[in-house]
Design a protein around this motif. Sequence first.
Motif, mmCIF file in Angstrom:
data_model
loop_
_atom_site.group_PDB
_atom_site.id
_atom_site.type_symbol
_atom_site.label_atom_id
_atom_site.label_comp_id
_atom_site.label_asym_id
_atom_site.label_seq_id
_atom_site.Cartn_x
_atom_site.Cartn_y
_atom_site.Cartn_z
ATOM 1 N N ILE A 21 0.915 -1.229 -0.075
ATOM 2 C CA ILE A 21 -0.063 0.032 0.055
ATOM 3 C C ILE A 21 0.813 1.454 0.047
ATOM 4 N N TYR A 24 2.815 1.808 -3.334
ATOM 5 C CA TYR A 24 1.935 2.317 -4.583
ATOM 6 C C TYR A 24 1.691 3.730 -4.153
ATOM 7 N N LEU A 25 1.234 4.235 -3.084
ATOM 8 C CA LEU A 25 1.052 5.410 -2.609
ATOM 9 C C LEU A 25 2.171 6.314 -3.010
ATOM 10 N N TYR A 82 0.195 9.975 4.293
ATOM 11 C CA TYR A 82 -0.156 8.673 4.891
ATOM 12 C C TYR A 82 0.646 8.096 5.679
ATOM 13 N N GLU A 203 -3.701 -1.868 -6.330
ATOM 14 C CA GLU A 203 -4.382 -0.783 -6.776
ATOM 15 C C GLU A 203 -5.797 -0.305 -6.641
ATOM 16 N N VAL A 206 -6.367 -0.050 -2.957
ATOM 17 C CA VAL A 206 -6.270 1.299 -2.419
ATOM 18 C C VAL A 206 -7.168 2.345 -2.952
ATOM 19 N N THR A 207 -7.659 2.158 -4.302
ATOM 20 C CA THR A 207 -8.611 3.131 -4.739
ATOM 21 C C THR A 207 -10.004 3.054 -3.939
ATOM 22 N N ILE A 210 -8.902 3.830 0.389
ATOM 23 C CA ILE A 210 -8.032 5.062 0.777
ATOM 24 C C ILE A 210 -8.218 6.047 0.077
#
Length: 211
Positions: A21, A24-25, A82, A203, A206-207, A210
């Motif tokens: 996570i 990716y962010l 984050y 992805e 997270v989409t 978050i």
Amino acid sequence: MIVLIGSQKGGVGKSTMAVNIAGYLILKKKKTAIIVDADDQKSIMTWFNDRQNVEDVPQIPVVAASGKIKETLLELNRHYDYVIVDTAGRDSAELRSGLLAADLFISPLRPSQMDLDTIGYLSEMFSTAQEYNEKVKGHIVLNLCPTNIFINEANEAAEVLSEYPELKLVNNRLCDRKIYRDAWGEALTVHEAHNEKAQHEIESLVTEVIL
């Protein structure tokens, strides 16, 4: 945003989820993220130390914390977009204290009866935390799901989890893919390991939860 990852059982993929996570962010380049390793096993700190020997990968900051971590998380939240927190797979001071600061609680769960048996206790703990931290939202993520479409464990688990409205079941699931273990062993994220199926899972998670 403070994202707390925790569970009442070990071996559910919390640490792997946390690094992917955060990775990716950071990859999106629009956000800053830091991981807080609040698990006494310190698996993510080991992963972070191994990563220092890997060339051409972006920095993913990691710090360790223990005990009453609420104020530590709130302070980090002032400096990062984050804060991703990994806690031990059991009831712990870090989990309870972290829930008082968190904006979002994510609990990964294997689609097995042993894991499902922990949800009642976890749901009660989360409801108690909400009395002191009204903003925190809770989610369950089915993780390490079989990739075999003829195995129906994940769908059966989803039916059981619908009985716990305090913790919302996430639509997107993560599968039991070897690439997650391989990437971890090389101190990489699945995006750096270039596996499209695993990348899409992270992805999508997270989409949905978050972003």
